[in-house]
Design a protein around this motif. Structure first.
Motif, short mmCIF file in Angstrom:
data_model
loop_
_atom_site.label_atom_id
_atom_site.label_comp_id
_atom_site.label_asym_id
_atom_site.label_seq_id
_atom_site.Cartn_x
_atom_site.Cartn_y
_atom_site.Cartn_z
N LYS A 1 0.82 -1.22 0.00
CA LYS A 1 0.00 0.00 0.00
C LYS A 1 0.85 1.26 0.00
CE LYS A 1 -4.02 -1.96 2.22
NZ LYS A 1 -4.95 -1.88 3.34
N ALA A 2 2.05 1.19 0.54
CA ALA A 2 2.90 2.36 0.63
C ALA A 2 3.56 2.71 -0.71
CB ALA A 2 3.98 2.14 1.68
N TYR A 3 3.57 1.80 -1.65
CA TYR A 3 4.21 2.05 -2.94
C TYR A 3 3.47 3.15 -3.69
CZ TYR A 3 7.33 -1.99 -2.69
OH TYR A 3 8.32 -2.86 -2.35
N LYS A 4 4.22 3.99 -4.41
CA LYS A 4 3.65 5.12 -5.15
C LYS A 4 3.79 4.90 -6.65
CE LYS A 4 2.99 7.45 -1.38
NZ LYS A 4 1.69 7.53 -0.81
N CYS A 5 2.79 5.35 -7.39
CA CYS A 5 2.80 5.22 -8.85
C CYS A 5 3.66 6.35 -9.44
CB CYS A 5 1.38 5.31 -9.39
SG CYS A 5 1.29 5.18 -11.18
#
Length: 80
Positions: free
Chosen positions: A2-6
């Protein structure tokens, strides 16, 4: 995850192969969201929102540097 950013969105897998190799080379934590769906149904890439490059927050600055270097007009390994 969930912490990953696009950081980027691609339409087809061939557009990011060089980028993926560079990220693996430098140990940048990443994954491509919707990669399998678009691989199975390539013409529906737009329906799925494309293939999203998701990068761990601690690796974002290095990832942006690699993307910028590959988008440089003088680079032989430009991203589509």
């Amino acid at each position: 995850m969930k912490a990953y950013k696009c950081l980027a969105i691609f339409t087809y897998p061939h557009e990011y192969l060089v980028l993926q190799l560079q990220f693996n080379k430098y140990g940048i934590r990443h994954y491509f969201q919707n990669e399998t769906l678009v691989g199975l149904l390539p013409l529906s890439s737009f329906a799925f929102g494309g293939i999203r490059l998701m990068v761990h927050p601690l690796d974002i600055s290095k990832a942006k540097q690699i993307i910028d270097s590959l988008n440089d007009k003088s680079s032989n390994l430009r991203i589509v």
